[in-house]
Design a protein around this motif. Structure first.
Motif, PDB file in Angstrom:
ATOM      1  N   TYR A 187       0.892  -1.055   0.420  1.00  0.00           N
ATOM      2  CA  TYR A 187      -0.444   0.281   0.611  1.00  0.00           C
ATOM      3  C   TYR A 187       0.218   0.918   0.069  1.00  0.00           C
ATOM      4  N   LYS A 244      -8.255   0.301   2.126  1.00  0.00           N
ATOM      5  CA  LYS A 244      -8.677  -0.673   1.696  1.00  0.00           C
ATOM      6  C   LYS A 244     -10.615  -0.506   2.069  1.00  0.00           C
ATOM      7  N   THR A 246      -8.271  -5.689  -2.123  1.00  0.00           N
ATOM      8  CA  THR A 246      -7.070  -5.393  -1.342  1.00  0.00           C
ATOM      9  C   THR A 246      -6.395  -6.471  -1.674  1.00  0.00           C
ATOM     10  N   ILE A 282      -5.021   4.846   4.448  1.00  0.00           N
ATOM     11  CA  ILE A 282      -4.516   3.301   4.479  1.00  0.00           C
ATOM     12  C   ILE A 282      -5.679   2.623   4.266  1.00  0.00           C
ATOM     13  N   GLY A 340       2.314   0.916   2.950  1.00  0.00           N
ATOM     14  CA  GLY A 340       2.361   0.000   3.816  1.00  0.00           C
ATOM     15  C   GLY A 340       2.006  -0.734   5.406  1.00  0.00           C
TER      16      GLY A 340
END
Lengths: 254, 254, 254, 254, 254, 254
Positions: free
Chosen positions: D158, D233, D240, D229, D193
């Motif tokens: 991410y 999602k 995802t 983030i 991420g």
């Protein structure tokens, strides 16, 4: 050890030749290793239209490379008819950095333009431009003091810059071109004589970096910048007095 | 006597520093009095589209001044987004002049670009660019010979240039900026080692000139060009051999 | 004999049609052989910013070719978005040449712009533009005299131009396109009615030229220019009086 | 408390509307407070010339503001005829950031262009563009997977971005325009991420900042990016899964 | 009666001089009253990239005014560095209009470029350009037929254009500049020899117009276009045969 | 029936969302079928230089498409460095159309700029821009009335636009992209609330059209425009009063 025999926290040799261009109010040739930049400071007794009548001055910068400063000749931006994104980014950075240590009010309604022309490139051209421009700026301010156009220097602190990066998993200070092209993380740092940050620009396009790596990079940069400021003081000699008194601190901190 | 103490038929001091830029195939810093120009020669193994497949090479030139090469800062052409008429005129002149002493057939399908960047200007920047470029070109050709890309030099003769003018009713050789701005007639001459004319560009915007004045200007230019070619030979040292044999004549003529 | 049957020192047929464009203060269609140029003179009651408040006027020129003036269509400079080096060189030459025979002080704070638009090209377009523009300029000045904006003509002498060159080892006057593309040496000369040089631009890109060749070229050019000035006088008729009195000399010299 | 009632470490409301533009392979309208950006991802089955034949893909970005996205109308860059320095800086940043989480080898020889068009601006347009572009990119990659042009996602983690700054001596997260214009220090941070840094760009033009301040800014940014983030999602829902598995870590870390 | 003595439904005098520029494959000087346009047709044996390999040809047009075609000198678009909106609109109109009477398939993979250069403007320059270009196009097609590059003409019908407008509440045909600047409604119409419309462009910026007025304008335009087509036939003489046979109808309809 | 199930004289669904952009003095998002355009009206208290001191205002328009508004991404005009011919034509049309229903005298020395940014294109973007801009203009004028900068609205009538065309030999109202690309004849019509024509632009590049076809197209356009004006009135609600009283007529005529 690094490919050119340096320690990881060692900068390249730095030479600053003052008054390199006779017409400019301030000028230096700065060499950091094989990177060579002519920095000139030009004073104009006016400000850009958007600043007129505010009683404040302006500091701006332009940056360019000679076509054969690089290993492969690159086309002139004048021939292309436009300035590229990299150039714009760099000249905006130089101007912003220098403005952080100048009181625009104390400068009065005039513009000082710093021209940074890279005549030979071997990594670190933008950081070298900032370090050199600061000295050229001091010379130009000195001329204003000598001509009684200013009674007191508007420069509040020293300012210098270095690059740091992570090359082959080691934090390296002041990357040359070969190192720069292998670096996974690349960071340019600008600091004042008092040890405060003015710009921190770190990029991990090749590989994101952790908080620990960031800390190590910043520590290495600080060492390099102190060394650059010492070189600036040598070049300025008695002119060091025109930089704001609080800047003595850094030297004392060492 | 002239304002800087020179005789009317005396050039300024000439210094040619070879291999000034490490990346370029050929390069010099040429200084004629206070005029300083970096000349680099860059080799590319291709020719412009309009020449493809003819088995001939190409020589071209670009010219620029750093913004503070002059007394008053001049705006970058990259910032303006276009190349001015004066610059175009000069770079066309430099390229044309150099092509006159190179056999494009012998050069083969490759391009040599001469970049002339004036870092400090004090009159005669275009003639100084031609004189310096010729030396940079010789260095680049020497590299082609050393790398066995060429077996024989395509350079057929020496080539240099000076300005002459009529200042306060006297013919003066190699004008500096102050003289240039007072000159009624201004002439740039390019000649070969054999003493032949490649370019004669005389302008009497301020005052038309007679045939007698033209003759005196040309005679003065010839003296200056011989002196410039001697300096080129000194700078080239053993490389003088790469210039076509017929060029010995001028030196002999002296 | 030459390919079109002319003698070596013979110009092509010259026709000057005055007042060709009704809106312009001065205008001609000038034809030199198959080369045809529309020259207009436009008066504006102001000067460029850099000349303001000096009490002096300005003469400037622009030059362009219609896309199909040439054998192969050439792209418009407006479509390319910039003016090429050749065009810039030519329009700077035309402006400079005309200014040499105009007293800018006597003209007063106004600008006369000479537009030279080549509608058909067959060699010598820049010299034809100069010769034609001079007549358009006289017409425009006449209008200023008639309107009592000027009491006395600022034009000090006649002015015309021809090309000469060395084609197949012979000096030829007024080259057409075919000759021009074969010429080893190419020279454009601008002279005044009194027989003085305003511009001498000789180029030996294909083959450097000797002093003897230069002399022969200049002599041939002088013959051509006298002939052009006679054609100008015919076209101007009674307006010849607006050109400074000293110019009678040339005619007398013939 | 902040002027809009937020806590110092609280972002503005975030809304991501997927598939906002029907023609694009991926698109979102992202709203962060009053800042609204349309991000589209366009796939082309080719790469720029400099990358041809390497078997690798390319990710690039363009950024623009509608003229009235801002309080005062700003002139279109198309009308000015050139792209400004700020725009170039931002679009280079967006492209670089997204490339850091894409395996160009796994993408194959195709280009994905992210267009970020700000329709309403209230601070943080560059960070919002990065956060939104990442989602648009995921949609476009999903299309490649669905069409069997790719068998496995090239997205490795991410990626999101927020701004932080020091306003009235307090570290504030996700500055709106009013705060941004009062900030002494301004920093844009891009993280993955997994919590690694991709870009850290801090500027203290108004006032240099200490190491302690830098640490506090980075800590605040990390909070903001985790929150962004999470919003990505939610918007991606079942998609995802197309982001590299290692990215689950961040969410777990919270 | 109109200010120049014409009837309301009377065009100005029309003169078409064929083969006006020797280099072009087709060319005319067309004069409609005091409006004078040089139209050239240039053939290139290739098509623009977007049409390659389709076996079809292309017809395109460019339009320009000499700077002093107008009462007040207007700056060259080449000097401005860009083509204005009015010029673009006109050259798109001319190209579109001519393509409507040419079978691009029958033309084969070649481009014919129509250059319309207005040397003197007095209203109706775009309509005059269309009428003149059509004749230049016929000449160029004739050259293709004579050289056996085409065996049959791709031109399917005649094509001409006039302006109409409402001036002082009267519908007037073929407006001159003075009328044009007073017109409340202004309309340009392009029609074929068979009397069909190719373009109808009516503008009531000063005053919206009713359906009745629109009908009257169209009727007047038709009269003018028939008259223009008769002039085209006179100019083409025996070449009228190269226009598609169905076009005889208009003449017969009169 | 048409491919999307509409009747031949039926427009697509129209939605007008007012006040879409918070910074603008007036703004709407207008959706006509899948075509979506953001229209903003920006007021500046000055006029262009050519209008200064006349006591009259100015209305102008700019038009642009987001790069991915279309099926295939199109390059930004800012990146190309110039505005294309199609864009120029459209923005000139929008400005001209709106000026026809505004009393520039009543507006006073200020400029209203209408920005039309197409975020999704499916045919009819220029007509949709006109219809949407009119509403944005009303909102901006309302702000001037509320702020007492104007005491009376300068808007004299409603104004809207639709496209019509001949597709598969049937006259169709309000073409979508698919229909537009198949149309033999294409016409854009702008009308006022009183049913008068402001612009009629019909093009038969693919096939010239008869007078009967022209009449049918105009009749269909009128139906569409009435429907658009009804939608404008709904969107304006009580603000309909700021449009000149004579415009009630159209509604009554229906």
């Amino acid at each position: 050890m690094r490919s050119d025999g340096r320690q990881f926290e060692e900068t390249r040799a730095v030479t600053i030749t003052p008054n390199y261009i006779k017409h400019a109010e301030g000028s230096v040739l700065i060499e950091v290793g094989e990177t060579k930049v002519i920095c000139t400071a030009s004073i104009e007794e006016k400000v850009p239209p958007f600043m007129k009548g505010q009683g404040r001055g302006w500091i701006t910068a332009e940056y360019s490379m000679l076509p054969r400063a690089t290993q492969v000749r690159n086309q002139r931006e004048a021939a292309k008819g436009k300035i590229g994104g990299r150039t714009m980014e760099i000249q905006r950075l130089i101007g912003r950095a220098l403005r952080s240590v100048v009181s625009l009010e104390a400068l009065g309604e005039r513009t000082i333009t710093l021209d940074c022309d890279v005549i030979q490139a071997d990594g670190g051209t933008r950081t070298t431009s900032i370090t050199g421009s600061f000295v050229a700026l001091c010379y130009a301010v000195n001329k204003l003091l000598q001509n009684h156009k200013l009674s007191k220097s508007p420069i509040t602190d020293y300012l210098a810059s270095v690059s740091v990066g992570i090359v082959k998993n080691r934090v390296c200070l002041d990357l040359n071109y070969e190192e720069d092209s292998q670096a996974k993380v690349d960071m340019n740092v600008v600091m004042t004589g008092l040890g405060k940050f003015v710009e921190v620009q770190g990029t991990g396009e090749e590989a994101p970096f952790s908080r620990e790596e960031l800390d190590a990079l910043l520590a290495s940069a600080e060492i390099g910048i102190r060394s650059m400021i010492d070189k600036q003081k040598e070049a300025l000699g008695p002119l060091t007095a025109i930089v704001g008194g609080n800047s003595g601190a850094v030297s004392g901190n060492k």
